[in-house]
Motif scaffolding. Structure first.
Motif, PDB file in Angstrom:
ATOM      1  N   THR A  63      -4.381   2.482  -5.624  1.00  0.00           N
ATOM      2  CA  THR A  63      -3.669   3.312  -4.630  1.00  0.00           C
ATOM      3  C   THR A  63      -3.307   4.690  -5.168  1.00  0.00           C
ATOM      4  N   GLU A  64      -3.698   4.992  -6.399  1.00  0.00           N
ATOM      5  CA  GLU A  64      -3.470   6.311  -7.008  1.00  0.00           C
ATOM      6  C   GLU A  64      -1.998   6.727  -6.967  1.00  0.00           C
ATOM      7  N   GLY A  65      -1.111   5.790  -7.308  1.00  0.00           N
ATOM      8  CA  GLY A  65       0.315   6.089  -7.409  1.00  0.00           C
ATOM      9  C   GLY A  65       1.096   5.886  -6.134  1.00  0.00           C
ATOM     10  N   ARG A  66       0.417   5.641  -5.040  1.00  0.00           N
ATOM     11  CA  ARG A  66       1.111   5.481  -3.759  1.00  0.00           C
ATOM     12  C   ARG A  66       1.684   4.066  -3.596  1.00  0.00           C
ATOM     13  N   LYS A 117      -1.191  -0.181  -8.576  1.00  0.00           N
ATOM     14  CA  LYS A 117      -0.353   1.002  -8.357  1.00  0.00           C
ATOM     15  C   LYS A 117      -1.039   2.290  -8.812  1.00  0.00           C
ATOM     16  N   ASN A 118      -1.572   2.292 -10.017  1.00  0.00           N
ATOM     17  CA  ASN A 118      -2.062   3.537 -10.619  1.00  0.00           C
ATOM     18  C   ASN A 118      -3.524   3.846 -10.336  1.00  0.00           C
ATOM     19  N   VAL A 119      -4.341   2.813 -10.126  1.00  0.00           N
ATOM     20  CA  VAL A 119      -5.776   3.035  -9.937  1.00  0.00           C
ATOM     21  C   VAL A 119      -6.188   2.849  -8.477  1.00  0.00           C
ATOM     22  N   GLU A 121      -8.539  -1.444   0.215  1.00  0.00           N
ATOM     23  CA  GLU A 121      -7.913  -1.374  -1.108  1.00  0.00           C
ATOM     24  C   GLU A 121      -7.693  -2.764  -1.683  1.00  0.00           C
ATOM     25  N   ASN A 176       0.825  -1.208   0.000  1.00  0.00           N
ATOM     26  CA  ASN A 176       0.000   0.000   0.000  1.00  0.00           C
ATOM     27  C   ASN A 176       0.858   1.256   0.000  1.00  0.00           C
ATOM     28  N   TYR A 179      -2.478  -1.859 -12.268  1.00  0.00           N
ATOM     29  CA  TYR A 179      -3.801  -1.404 -11.844  1.00  0.00           C
ATOM     30  C   TYR A 179      -3.791  -1.083 -10.354  1.00  0.00           C
TER      31      TYR A 179
END
Length: 379
Positions: free
Chosen positions: A279-282, A275-277, A218, A196, A273
């Motif tokens: 957790t929105e890059g976190r 990483k980018n969706v 998540e 996460n 998916y």
């Protein structure tokens, strides 16, 4: 009750790993967190040795008045270092954890003697009245360690931890067998780690921005996405936490092999998916199928591929089911999880046929254990 032979096998089982996931999904970083995690096994076996022996570990010596100093055996010196250095590091890097029962014995005795938390690893530097006091505390600690460690209550607690790990392993084996029997005769087995948030030199504090509840939410979103967009036949995993790794999940995902083929590409798609969706890059991920796991029971696995299925159950799976024996995260109610057990269904057509890959020589290799001489440390 736990036999000595069974306890020996448990205490020699592979140590846990805590690699930090970075920006490159094909690599993990070996940091202090991993070193400290692996020290759990060393420390637990040290305390077991103290409990099982009668050796005098600490002696008080003096050549003249007010020159008292502490003399230690090799084991005594290691125990002093464990109290002064290793135990505090373990509690710093893995808070909210239950450790191996032998380590919990030591924690209990140190809590009763808070003055020992400030002792120096090199006891030779302690002199005079302070040496007398420290020696007295250490001697009492060793005596109580042995008394508690030999009690029936302690052995029952150790056996309870062992039974829970074996229950998870047996449940997971039955679940995986049912996937191949009732859901798909061949499966793309994906091994992926999802974090996460992960600490690095340029992203300090990320792990503190996510709590356990959000981490689980998540993961639920991620599993829902996989279920809705791919022919998912099953999944299982474990939930962990570390100071630098943050909240993270070790997952085994099973995709119907009749409708999908490339495990590494699928794992990458899942990871991106996440990483980018999700957790929105976190978040970060580690694609095990693109690394060293590809010959260890994952990738495309047929129901009668005894070689790979044996590796899956004996090499890959134990890390998800048995590492709680050493380190168990208690920041959530349940750390091991899996999908719903597949049920038997009547399928039209001819019964499955055993193919050439399950030939006689392959069965013999599995039965002789030729493919199972790797320890779980290799993971």
């Amino acid at each position: 009750m736990l036999s000595e032979e069974h306890l020996y096998k448990l205490m020699t089982m592979g140590a846990p790993h805590r690699f930090v996931i970075g920006d490159d999904p094909s690599k993990v970083h070996d940091t202090d967190e991993n070193r400290i995690a692996k020290s759990v096994k060393i420390l637990a076996n040290l305390i077991k040795k103290v409990v099982d022996t009668e050796d005098k570990l600490f002696s008080l010596k003096a050549k003249r008045k007010a020159s008292e100093h502490i003399q230690t055996t090799h084991t005594g010196g290691r125990l002093a270092t464990a109290i002064a250095k290793q135990l505090p590091q373990l509690e710093e890097y893995f808070p909210d954890h239950a450790y191996n029962r032998y380590i919990e014995l030591l924690r209990k005795q140190v809590r009763k003697r808070p003055e020992l938390e400030a002792i120096k690893p090199h006891l030779k530097l302690v002199r005079g009245a302070q040496a007398i006091e420290v020696w007295s505390q250490l001697d009492a600690l060793v005596n109580e360690l042995r008394e508690d460690g030999r009690s029936s209550k302690f052995k029952a607690e150790l056996d309870a931890r062992r039974r829970q790990c074996e229950k998870n392993q047996q449940s997971a084996v039955a679940y995986i067998d049912a996937i191949f029997k009732y859901r798909a005769s061949k499966n793309v087995v994906i091994r992926i780690d999802l974090a996460n948030g992960s600490e690095t030199s340029d992203r300090r504090g990320i792990t503190m921005s996510v709590d356990a509840e959000q981490a689980r939410r998540e993961l639920d979103k991620f599993l829902r996405y996989v279920r809705e967009h791919y022919p998912l036949t099953g999944y299982l995993g474990t939930f962990e936490y570390g100071l630098m790794t943050g909240y993270h999940f070790h997952l085994l995902i099973f995709i119907d092999g009749h409708q999908a083929f490339r495990a590494s590409a699928l794992a990458k798609r899942f990871g991106e998916y996440w990483k980018n969706v999700i957790t929105e890059g976190r978040g970060r991920y580690f694609n095990c199928n693109a690394a060293w796991y590809q010959e260890k029971g994952i990738g495309m696995v047929w129901h009668d591929d005894y070689f790979k299925r044996h590796l899956l159950l004996s090499v890959v799976l134990p890390y998800l089911t048995k590492m709680d024996f050493w380190l168990k995260f208690e920041g959530t109610k349940k750390t091991f999880f899996k999908g719903l057990m597949p049920e038997e269904v009547m399928r039209p057509g001819r019964p499955r046929r055993t193919r050439a890959r399950s030939s006689w020589w392959l069965r013999q290799r599995v039965m002789k254990g030729d493919v199972c001489d790797q320890k779980s440390d290799d993971q």
